[in-house]
Scaffold this motif. Structure first.
Motif, PDB file in Angstrom:
ATOM      1  N   LEU A   3     -53.591  18.093 -21.417  1.00 56.17           N
ATOM      2  CA  LEU A   3     -54.614  19.024 -20.964  1.00 56.17           C
ATOM      3  C   LEU A   3     -54.976  18.684 -19.531  1.00 56.17           C
ATOM      4  O   LEU A   3     -55.046  17.521 -19.142  1.00 56.17           O
ATOM      5  CB  LEU A   3     -55.865  18.929 -21.845  1.00 56.17           C
ATOM      6  CG  LEU A   3     -55.788  19.565 -23.224  1.00 56.17           C
ATOM      7  CD1 LEU A   3     -57.136  19.423 -23.914  1.00 56.17           C
ATOM      8  CD2 LEU A   3     -55.396  21.026 -23.134  1.00 56.17           C
ATOM      9  N   GLU A   7     -61.418  18.559 -11.322  1.00 58.56           N
ATOM     10  CA  GLU A   7     -61.780  17.352 -10.567  1.00 58.56           C
ATOM     11  C   GLU A   7     -63.074  16.725 -11.077  1.00 58.56           C
ATOM     12  O   GLU A   7     -63.372  15.575 -10.771  1.00 58.56           O
ATOM     13  CB  GLU A   7     -61.865  17.672  -9.067  1.00 58.56           C
ATOM     14  CG  GLU A   7     -62.998  18.595  -8.643  1.00 58.56           C
ATOM     15  CD  GLU A   7     -62.748  20.077  -8.960  1.00 58.56           C
ATOM     16  OE1 GLU A   7     -61.669  20.411  -9.511  1.00 58.56           O
ATOM     17  OE2 GLU A   7     -63.647  20.896  -8.668  1.00 58.56           O
ATOM     18  N   ARG A   8     -63.819  17.484 -11.891  1.00 61.08           N
ATOM     19  CA  ARG A   8     -65.030  16.920 -12.511  1.00 61.08           C
ATOM     20  C   ARG A   8     -64.797  16.501 -13.960  1.00 61.08           C
ATOM     21  O   ARG A   8     -65.753  16.210 -14.694  1.00 61.08           O
ATOM     22  CB  ARG A   8     -66.167  17.948 -12.454  1.00 61.08           C
ATOM     23  CG  ARG A   8     -66.598  18.206 -11.028  1.00 61.08           C
ATOM     24  CD  ARG A   8     -67.692  19.242 -10.928  1.00 61.08           C
ATOM     25  NE  ARG A   8     -67.929  19.564  -9.530  1.00 61.08           N
ATOM     26  CZ  ARG A   8     -68.764  20.490  -9.094  1.00 61.08           C
ATOM     27  NH1 ARG A   8     -69.469  21.195  -9.948  1.00 61.08           N
ATOM     28  NH2 ARG A   8     -68.910  20.729  -7.811  1.00 61.08           N
ATOM     29  N   PRO A  12     -62.507  24.793 -18.933  1.00 60.88           N
ATOM     30  CA  PRO A  12     -63.243  25.942 -19.470  1.00 60.88           C
ATOM     31  C   PRO A  12     -62.836  26.203 -20.915  1.00 60.88           C
ATOM     32  O   PRO A  12     -61.653  26.105 -21.252  1.00 60.88           O
ATOM     33  CB  PRO A  12     -62.796  27.121 -18.590  1.00 60.88           C
ATOM     34  CG  PRO A  12     -61.974  26.550 -17.487  1.00 60.88           C
ATOM     35  CD  PRO A  12     -61.506  25.200 -17.923  1.00 60.88           C
ATOM     36  N   TRP A  28     -68.124  24.818 -20.713  1.00 59.88           N
ATOM     37  CA  TRP A  28     -67.213  23.778 -20.243  1.00 59.88           C
ATOM     38  C   TRP A  28     -67.201  22.595 -21.192  1.00 59.88           C
ATOM     39  O   TRP A  28     -68.234  22.232 -21.756  1.00 59.88           O
ATOM     40  CB  TRP A  28     -67.646  23.330 -18.837  1.00 59.88           C
ATOM     41  CG  TRP A  28     -67.515  24.422 -17.823  1.00 59.88           C
ATOM     42  CD1 TRP A  28     -68.388  25.454 -17.609  1.00 59.88           C
ATOM     43  CD2 TRP A  28     -66.425  24.627 -16.914  1.00 59.88           C
ATOM     44  NE1 TRP A  28     -67.902  26.281 -16.615  1.00 59.88           N
ATOM     45  CE2 TRP A  28     -66.709  25.796 -16.163  1.00 59.88           C
ATOM     46  CE3 TRP A  28     -65.233  23.935 -16.648  1.00 59.88           C
ATOM     47  CZ2 TRP A  28     -65.854  26.285 -15.179  1.00 59.88           C
ATOM     48  CZ3 TRP A  28     -64.384  24.423 -15.661  1.00 59.88           C
ATOM     49  CH2 TRP A  28     -64.693  25.586 -14.943  1.00 59.88           C
ATOM     50  N   ARG A  48     -73.300  21.472 -17.592  1.00 62.19           N
ATOM     51  CA  ARG A  48     -73.240  21.125 -16.167  1.00 62.19           C
ATOM     52  C   ARG A  48     -74.644  21.065 -15.568  1.00 62.19           C
ATOM     53  O   ARG A  48     -74.914  20.271 -14.672  1.00 62.19           O
ATOM     54  CB  ARG A  48     -72.373  22.134 -15.419  1.00 62.19           C
ATOM     55  CG  ARG A  48     -70.916  22.112 -15.884  1.00 62.19           C
ATOM     56  CD  ARG A  48     -70.085  23.135 -15.140  1.00 62.19           C
ATOM     57  NE  ARG A  48     -70.664  24.469 -15.296  1.00 62.19           N
ATOM     58  CZ  ARG A  48     -70.315  25.532 -14.597  1.00 62.19           C
ATOM     59  NH1 ARG A  48     -69.377  25.423 -13.666  1.00 62.19           N
ATOM     60  NH2 ARG A  48     -70.871  26.703 -14.810  1.00 62.19           N
ATOM     61  N   ASP A  76     -54.858  24.427 -18.872  1.00 67.65           N
ATOM     62  CA  ASP A  76     -56.108  24.188 -18.151  1.00 67.65           C
ATOM     63  C   ASP A  76     -57.244  25.120 -18.576  1.00 67.65           C
ATOM     64  O   ASP A  76     -58.288  25.171 -17.913  1.00 67.65           O
ATOM     65  CB  ASP A  76     -55.897  24.211 -16.635  1.00 67.65           C
ATOM     66  CG  ASP A  76     -55.416  25.549 -16.110  1.00 67.65           C
ATOM     67  OD1 ASP A  76     -55.271  26.497 -16.908  1.00 67.65           O
ATOM     68  OD2 ASP A  76     -55.179  25.650 -14.890  1.00 67.65           O
TER      69      ASP A  76
END
Lengths: 107, 107
Positions: A3, A7-8, A12, A28, A48, A76
């Motif tokens: 998977l 970058e965090r 999704p 997320w 988030r 992704d």
């Protein structure tokens, strides 16, 4: 195939009602929320705004029960088939997608 | 209510087949791709890998014809109802979500 988290460390997750096919919401996940979702059968996200794990329904009681997870061709994006115990949206709507775009000011 | 684009000026767009309810793909739009989508009736995205506008089907011929756009309660995710003229996935699959998560190495 692994998977691909962004970058965090997030990916999704689209939530679809297994029975009706209605798209209920998108939120997320991080690896930990995915692991908890698979382990418990109840959908967990990463908030988030609050920067914390979030079991959907922990305050509202409107839990999402996991039926299946699929990944897209790039691995992704996730698509979760669920059984919803109540409205998925915090507004009380069944789905978060209740606004047609004409109602939104795009300026 | 204004649409909320992320820090890169992008918003996720979930694409659902209007007739079958199948979720076909998710990609990203910027304001210009949304404008072109509404203006032409053919779905446009922003390609993050190529950093360019991308009319879905411009090479494959598999165009997505727009039927409706909805936004979620936070106005930071779009849901597009479409009529697909062919497979949505570059692999030739009808939907990009053809992999169950068990097939993916999560390590």
């Amino acid at each position: 195939m692994d998977l691909k988290y962004n970058e965090r460390g997030l990916i999704p997750a689209i939530v679809q009602d297994e029975a009706s096919g209605e798209v209920l919401m998108m939120a997320w996940m991080n690896a930990e929320s995915l692991r908890l979702t698979q382990q418990t059968g109840e959908v967990h996200f990463w908030s988030r705004s609050r920067q914390e794990l979030w079991r959907k329904g922990e305050t509202s009681g409107n839990v999402l029960y996991l039926r299946q997870i699929r990944a897209d061709c790039d691995a992704d994006v996730l698509l979760l088939q669920v059984e919803a115990s109540g409205p998925a949206c915090h507004t009380g709507a069944r789905s978060c997608f209740f606004q047609e775009l004409e109602d939104i000011d795009e300026a």
